[in-house]
Design an enzyme around this catalytic site. Sequence first.
Site, PDB file in Angstrom:
ATOM      1  CB  CYS A  10      40.092  -1.027  46.535  1.00 60.13           C
ATOM      2  SG  CYS A  10      39.992   0.730  46.142  1.00 60.13           S
ATOM      3  CG  ASN A  13      37.568   5.189  48.060  1.00 62.29           C
ATOM      4  OD1 ASN A  13      37.080   6.154  48.639  1.00 62.29           O
ATOM      5  ND2 ASN A  13      36.878   4.516  47.179  1.00 62.29           N
ATOM      6  CB  CYS A  15      42.381   2.220  41.185  1.00 56.58           C
ATOM      7  SG  CYS A  15      43.811   3.295  40.911  1.00 56.58           S
ATOM      8  NE  ARG A  16      42.310  -2.470  43.700  1.00 55.53           N
ATOM      9  CZ  ARG A  16      42.952  -3.145  44.642  1.00 55.53           C
ATOM     10  NH1 ARG A  16      43.001  -4.460  44.566  1.00 55.53           N
ATOM     11  NH2 ARG A  16      43.551  -2.533  45.645  1.00 55.53           N
ATOM     12  CB  SER A  17      36.437   0.706  46.007  1.00 55.32           C
ATOM     13  OG  SER A  17      37.246   1.741  46.476  1.00 55.32           O
ATOM     14  CG  ASP A 128      46.955  -2.165  43.669  1.00 55.40           C
ATOM     15  OD1 ASP A 128      46.689  -1.262  42.857  1.00 55.40           O
ATOM     16  OD2 ASP A 128      47.546  -1.968  44.751  1.00 55.40           O
TER      17      ASP A 128
HETATM   18  P1  4NP Z   1      43.114   1.081  44.672  1.00 53.92           P
HETATM   19  O1  4NP Z   1      44.587   1.277  44.046  1.00 53.92           O
HETATM   20  O2  4NP Z   1      43.313   0.334  45.979  1.00 53.92           O
HETATM   21  O3  4NP Z   1      42.408   0.264  43.651  1.00 53.92           O
HETATM   22  O4  4NP Z   1      42.534   2.471  44.861  1.00 53.92           O
HETATM   23  C1  4NP Z   1      45.649   1.807  44.767  1.00 53.92           C
HETATM   24  C2  4NP Z   1      45.765   3.172  44.938  1.00 53.92           C
HETATM   25  C3  4NP Z   1      46.836   3.687  45.611  1.00 53.92           C
HETATM   26  C4  4NP Z   1      47.816   2.848  46.133  1.00 53.92           C
HETATM   27  C5  4NP Z   1      47.697   1.477  45.965  1.00 53.92           C
HETATM   28  C6  4NP Z   1      46.608   0.957  45.298  1.00 53.92           C
HETATM   29  N1  4NP Z   1      48.934   3.401  46.800  1.00 53.92           N
HETATM   30  O5  4NP Z   1      49.827   2.626  47.194  1.00 53.92           O
HETATM   31  O6  4NP Z   1      49.028   4.620  46.987  1.00 53.92           O
END
Ligand code: 4NP
Length: 159
Positions: A10, A13, A15-17, A128
């Site tokens: 994702c 790295n 939240c989702r992955s 997201d």
């Molecule tokens: P992820 O979520 O891609 O599912 O881990 C996010 C985590 C951090 C950010 C965006 C999405 N960020 O902009 O910092």
Amino acid sequence: MEKKKILFVCLGNICRSPSAEAVFRGLIEKEGLQDQFFIDSAGITDYHSGSPADARMQRHAIQRGYNLTSISRPVDPQSDFLEFNMIIGMDNQNIRDLEQLANGTESVNKIFKMTDFCSNCNYDEVPDPYYGGEDGFELVLDLLESACKGLLNFLTNQK
Ligand code: 4NP
């Protein structure tokens, strides 16, 4: 038998992955198939490199019995496209970014989108959850639980 190696990806790295990694690991452990797989997760960016999963994501995951233990790291295009059999992105931008990082057709053919393994999800990406409310984290887990089942079916039927 050689292990099937799967990398969930994702943006950050955190939240989702990491959740995809934990949900898929939970599923294969339940089925007693853990010896057949090597699973990892990574981010398109290195913004959160070295950090554990987002506290909100961890809280929602643990309520369903998933312990998010992974530490964020960015995708390493040199080694990850060689090492892994499947590289599974969470949203359409992840897929575009992975396609940019891939070097050659063999690498591009390893890229998949998580929701392609969902049945009856009505979503074409795992949204997201980072800037949204609590519902977003539940939606991530709902989609991942469905997609992980579909992914395991896909892999089982492939043999
Ligand atoms: P992820 O979520 O891609 O599912 O881990 C996010 C985590 C951090 C950010 C965006 C999405 N960020 O902009 O910092």
